[in-house]
Scaffold this motif. Structure first.
Motif, PDB file in Angstrom:
ATOM      1  N   GLY A   1       0.823  -1.206   0.000  1.00 43.86           N
ATOM      2  CA  GLY A   1       0.000   0.000   0.000  1.00 43.86           C
ATOM      3  C   GLY A   1       0.854   1.252   0.000  1.00 43.86           C
ATOM      4  O   GLY A   1       1.937   1.286   0.591  1.00 43.86           O
ATOM      5  N   THR A   2       0.367   2.266  -0.698  1.00 43.10           N
ATOM      6  CA  THR A   2       1.057   3.562  -0.768  1.00 43.10           C
ATOM      7  C   THR A   2       0.006   4.628  -0.507  1.00 43.10           C
ATOM      8  O   THR A   2      -0.777   4.976  -1.400  1.00 43.10           O
ATOM      9  CB  THR A   2       1.714   3.755  -2.157  1.00 43.10           C
ATOM     10  OG1 THR A   2       2.529   2.617  -2.450  1.00 43.10           O
ATOM     11  CG2 THR A   2       2.566   5.004  -2.176  1.00 43.10           C
ATOM     12  N   ASN A   3      -0.029   5.114   0.717  1.00 44.21           N
ATOM     13  CA  ASN A   3      -1.110   5.984   1.164  1.00 44.21           C
ATOM     14  C   ASN A   3      -0.694   7.454   1.091  1.00 44.21           C
ATOM     15  O   ASN A   3      -0.261   8.052   2.076  1.00 44.21           O
ATOM     16  CB  ASN A   3      -1.517   5.602   2.591  1.00 44.21           C
ATOM     17  CG  ASN A   3      -2.864   6.175   2.981  1.00 44.21           C
ATOM     18  OD1 ASN A   3      -3.260   7.222   2.488  1.00 44.21           O
ATOM     19  ND2 ASN A   3      -3.556   5.495   3.872  1.00 44.21           N
ATOM     20  N   TYR A   4      -0.831   8.042  -0.104  1.00 42.55           N
ATOM     21  CA  TYR A   4      -0.526   9.455  -0.283  1.00 42.55           C
ATOM     22  C   TYR A   4      -1.404  10.308   0.632  1.00 42.55           C
ATOM     23  O   TYR A   4      -0.937  11.281   1.223  1.00 42.55           O
ATOM     24  CB  TYR A   4      -0.811   9.891  -1.726  1.00 42.55           C
ATOM     25  CG  TYR A   4       0.203   9.583  -2.782  1.00 42.55           C
ATOM     26  CD1 TYR A   4       0.816   8.329  -2.874  1.00 42.55           C
ATOM     27  CD2 TYR A   4       0.533  10.530  -3.749  1.00 42.55           C
ATOM     28  CE1 TYR A   4       1.721   8.050  -3.882  1.00 42.55           C
ATOM     29  CE2 TYR A   4       1.439  10.262  -4.768  1.00 42.55           C
ATOM     30  CZ  TYR A   4       2.027   9.024  -4.833  1.00 42.55           C
ATOM     31  OH  TYR A   4       2.925   8.743  -5.834  1.00 42.55           O
ATOM     32  N   GLU A   5      -2.689   9.961   0.685  1.00 38.90           N
ATOM     33  CA  GLU A   5      -3.639  10.784   1.434  1.00 38.90           C
ATOM     34  C   GLU A   5      -3.199  10.958   2.885  1.00 38.90           C
ATOM     35  O   GLU A   5      -3.117  12.073   3.401  1.00 38.90           O
ATOM     36  CB  GLU A   5      -5.028  10.147   1.399  1.00 38.90           C
ATOM     37  CG  GLU A   5      -6.059  10.915   2.212  1.00 38.90           C
ATOM     38  CD  GLU A   5      -7.162  10.028   2.774  1.00 38.90           C
ATOM     39  OE1 GLU A   5      -8.253  10.557   3.015  1.00 38.90           O
ATOM     40  OE2 GLU A   5      -6.926   8.830   2.992  1.00 38.90           O
TER      41      GLU A   5
ATOM     42  N   THR B   1      -2.154   3.772  -3.712  1.00 37.17           N
ATOM     43  CA  THR B   1      -2.959   2.539  -3.744  1.00 37.17           C
ATOM     44  C   THR B   1      -3.719   2.342  -2.443  1.00 37.17           C
ATOM     45  O   THR B   1      -4.318   1.289  -2.228  1.00 37.17           O
ATOM     46  CB  THR B   1      -2.062   1.305  -3.985  1.00 37.17           C
ATOM     47  OG1 THR B   1      -1.098   1.210  -2.925  1.00 37.17           O
ATOM     48  CG2 THR B   1      -1.344   1.387  -5.324  1.00 37.17           C
ATOM     49  N   ALA B   2      -3.697   3.330  -1.549  1.00 34.95           N
ATOM     50  CA  ALA B   2      -4.366   3.195  -0.255  1.00 34.95           C
ATOM     51  C   ALA B   2      -4.922   4.538   0.176  1.00 34.95           C
ATOM     52  O   ALA B   2      -4.389   5.597  -0.183  1.00 34.95           O
ATOM     53  CB  ALA B   2      -3.394   2.673   0.800  1.00 34.95           C
ATOM     54  N   CYS B   3      -5.993   4.489   0.973  1.00 30.83           N
ATOM     55  CA  CYS B   3      -6.552   5.712   1.561  1.00 30.83           C
ATOM     56  C   CYS B   3      -7.444   5.334   2.734  1.00 30.83           C
ATOM     57  O   CYS B   3      -7.776   4.157   2.929  1.00 30.83           O
ATOM     58  CB  CYS B   3      -7.322   6.538   0.533  1.00 30.83           C
ATOM     59  SG  CYS B   3      -8.891   5.811   0.024  1.00 30.83           S
TER      60      CYS B   3
ATOM     61  N   TYR C   1      -8.278   1.342   3.126  1.00 30.78           N
ATOM     62  CA  TYR C   1      -8.539   0.574   1.915  1.00 30.78           C
ATOM     63  C   TYR C   1      -7.237   0.477   1.132  1.00 30.78           C
ATOM     64  O   TYR C   1      -6.555   1.479   0.907  1.00 30.78           O
ATOM     65  CB  TYR C   1      -9.605   1.276   1.078  1.00 30.78           C
ATOM     66  CG  TYR C   1      -9.863   0.615  -0.257  1.00 30.78           C
ATOM     67  CD1 TYR C   1     -10.833  -0.372  -0.387  1.00 30.78           C
ATOM     68  CD2 TYR C   1      -9.127   0.968  -1.385  1.00 30.78           C
ATOM     69  CE1 TYR C   1     -11.070  -0.988  -1.606  1.00 30.78           C
ATOM     70  CE2 TYR C   1      -9.345   0.358  -2.604  1.00 30.78           C
ATOM     71  CZ  TYR C   1     -10.314  -0.621  -2.714  1.00 30.78           C
ATOM     72  OH  TYR C   1     -10.539  -1.228  -3.912  1.00 30.78           O
ATOM     73  N   VAL C   2      -6.865  -0.733   0.695  1.00 29.46           N
ATOM     74  CA  VAL C   2      -5.655  -0.947  -0.098  1.00 29.46           C
ATOM     75  C   VAL C   2      -6.009  -1.824  -1.293  1.00 29.46           C
ATOM     76  O   VAL C   2      -6.618  -2.895  -1.121  1.00 29.46           O
ATOM     77  CB  VAL C   2      -4.537  -1.638   0.708  1.00 29.46           C
ATOM     78  CG1 VAL C   2      -3.286  -1.819  -0.155  1.00 29.46           C
ATOM     79  CG2 VAL C   2      -4.200  -0.847   1.963  1.00 29.46           C
ATOM     80  N   ASN C   3      -5.627  -1.368  -2.483  1.00 26.02           N
ATOM     81  CA  ASN C   3      -5.848  -2.205  -3.661  1.00 26.02           C
ATOM     82  C   ASN C   3      -4.986  -1.699  -4.818  1.00 26.02           C
ATOM     83  O   ASN C   3      -4.725  -0.502  -4.928  1.00 26.02           O
ATOM     84  CB  ASN C   3      -7.317  -2.198  -4.082  1.00 26.02           C
ATOM     85  CG  ASN C   3      -7.639  -3.326  -5.059  1.00 26.02           C
ATOM     86  OD1 ASN C   3      -7.104  -4.430  -4.931  1.00 26.02           O
ATOM     87  ND2 ASN C   3      -8.487  -3.047  -6.023  1.00 26.02           N
ATOM     88  N   TYR C   4      -4.531  -2.647  -5.636  1.00 25.14           N
ATOM     89  CA  TYR C   4      -3.792  -2.287  -6.852  1.00 25.14           C
ATOM     90  C   TYR C   4      -4.348  -3.104  -8.004  1.00 25.14           C
ATOM     91  O   TYR C   4      -4.470  -4.320  -7.884  1.00 25.14           O
ATOM     92  CB  TYR C   4      -2.295  -2.562  -6.692  1.00 25.14           C
ATOM     93  CG  TYR C   4      -1.515  -2.208  -7.942  1.00 25.14           C
ATOM     94  CD1 TYR C   4      -1.117  -0.902  -8.167  1.00 25.14           C
ATOM     95  CD2 TYR C   4      -1.244  -3.183  -8.910  1.00 25.14           C
ATOM     96  CE1 TYR C   4      -0.436  -0.562  -9.332  1.00 25.14           C
ATOM     97  CE2 TYR C   4      -0.572  -2.848 -10.072  1.00 25.14           C
ATOM     98  CZ  TYR C   4      -0.166  -1.535 -10.279  1.00 25.14           C
ATOM     99  OH  TYR C   4       0.483  -1.188 -11.427  1.00 25.14           O
ATOM    100  N   PRO C   5      -4.704  -2.460  -9.113  1.00 26.12           N
ATOM    101  CA  PRO C   5      -4.644  -1.008  -9.335  1.00 26.12           C
ATOM    102  C   PRO C   5      -5.713  -0.282  -8.522  1.00 26.12           C
ATOM    103  O   PRO C   5      -6.767  -0.843  -8.245  1.00 26.12           O
ATOM    104  CB  PRO C   5      -4.898  -0.875 -10.834  1.00 26.12           C
ATOM    105  CG  PRO C   5      -5.676  -2.095 -11.199  1.00 26.12           C
ATOM    106  CD  PRO C   5      -5.185  -3.199 -10.300  1.00 26.12           C
TER     107      PRO C   5
END
Length: 239
Positions: free
Chosen positions: A118-122, A151-153, A161-165
Motif C-alpha cells: 500500500g502507498t497511502n498518499y492521502e 494505492t491506499a486511503c 482501503y488498499v488495492n492495486y490497481p
C-alpha cells in the motif's frame, strides 16, 4: 526587517533598532546597552523554514533496493539542516498503508519490512499538514519521495482501503489532500524513483493541483536532488 538577537543568529546588527531599544528601556546618555537590546537584521540563514520529508516505506521500495537511498537522504537532510540552518524545522514521516512520524534517532534503525503493501498518499499528506500547522511563518514544504502511485486511503469506517490497481476514489483522496496543502500555503515537491507512465501521469496531476514541482530521479541521485532543492528554497528570502 530585524528581530531580537538569539544565540546562533548571524550577527548583522540593526544599529538604529538596537539603540532605540536602549533608549526605550530608559538608558541615559551615553546609552548603555544590555544583551536583550540587540537587534539583528533578518538574513537568509535566519529565515525559518519548516519541511516534511515523506519517505515511501512500501514493499516495493525494499524489494527494489530503493529504501536505503531514501533513508540516507533523510539523514543527510537532517545533518544539513542541523548544521547550517538551526532555526529550520525538519519532520520525517514514513508511509505505506498508513503514515507515521519518525524521529531522527528512529530513522537509521528503521528495518526493512517486505510485508507492508500500500502507498497511502492521502494519509502522508494529511500528517504532513498537521505537522506543518505548528509553523505559521516562513516557508513550508513537503519533500515527497515515492516509487509508485497511490494505492491506499482512509475509508469512512476508520479503516484503510488498499488495492492495486487503485480505483478512482483513492486517487481523488490523494489529490484532495494536495489541494488542502496548496490552500494552506504548503508546497509539495515530489521525487519519483520510477519512470512508470502511470506514476508520472499521476504526479503531474498532483503537481498541477498543488502548484509544486516534480522530479524524476534515479535512486543514486535522490540525495543530491533533495539537498539541492532544499538549498534552492533557502536562497529565497521571504517574510
Amino acid at each position: 526587517h530585524s528581530h531580537e538577537y538569539q544565540f546562533g543568529d548571524p550577527f548583522h546588527v540593526d544599529l538604529r533598532g538596537t539603540l532605540m531599544n536602549g533608549v526605550r528601556r530608559g538608558a541615559r546618555s551615553p546609552v548603555r546597552l544590555v544583551p536583550s537590546d540587540f537587534q539583528v537584521f533578518e538574513t537568509e540563514h535566519a529565515v525559518r523554514h519548516a519541511t516534511v520529508l515523506a519517505i515511501d516505506t512500501s514493499r516495493s521500495m525494499f524489494l527494489r533496493g530503493l529504501f536505503l537511498e531514501a533513508k540516507k537522504t533523510g539523514l543527510a537532510l537532517d545533518s544539513l539542516i542541523r548544521g547550517q540552518f538551526p532555526h529550520d524545522s525538519l519532520y520525517i514521516i514514513g508511509f505505506a498503508d498508513v503514515a507515521f512520524e519518525l524521529t531522527r534517532d528512529e530513522l537509521p534503525a528503521l528495518a526493512e519490512n517486505y510485508m507492508v503493501q500500500g502507498t497511502n498518499y492521502e494519509m502522508a499528506l494529511a500528517l504532513s499538514r498537521r505537522l506543518l500547522a505548528r509553523h505559521r511563518g516562513g516557508n513550508r514544504q513537503v519533500l515527497f519521495v515515492t516509487d509508485g502511485e497511490p494505492t491506499a486511503c482512509s475509508i469512512p469506517n476508520g479503516g484503510i482501503y488498499v488495492n492495486y490497481p487503485a480505483p478512482s476514489f483513492v486517487r481523488r483522496a490523494a489529490l484532495a489532500e494536495a489541494a488542502r496543502c496548496q490552500r494552506e500555503g504548503i508546497v509539495i515537491n515530489t521525487f519519483m524513483l520510477d519512470d512508470d507512465p502511470g506514476l508520472v501521469a499521476f504526479v503531474e496531476k498532483m503537481t498541477h493541483v498543488n502548484r509544486g514541482r516534480a522530479f524524476l530521479t534515479g535512486p543514486y541521485h535522490l540525495g543530491e536532488q533533495v539537498l539541492l532543492d532544499y538549498l534552492d528554497k533557502r536562497s529565497v528570502k521571504k517574510y
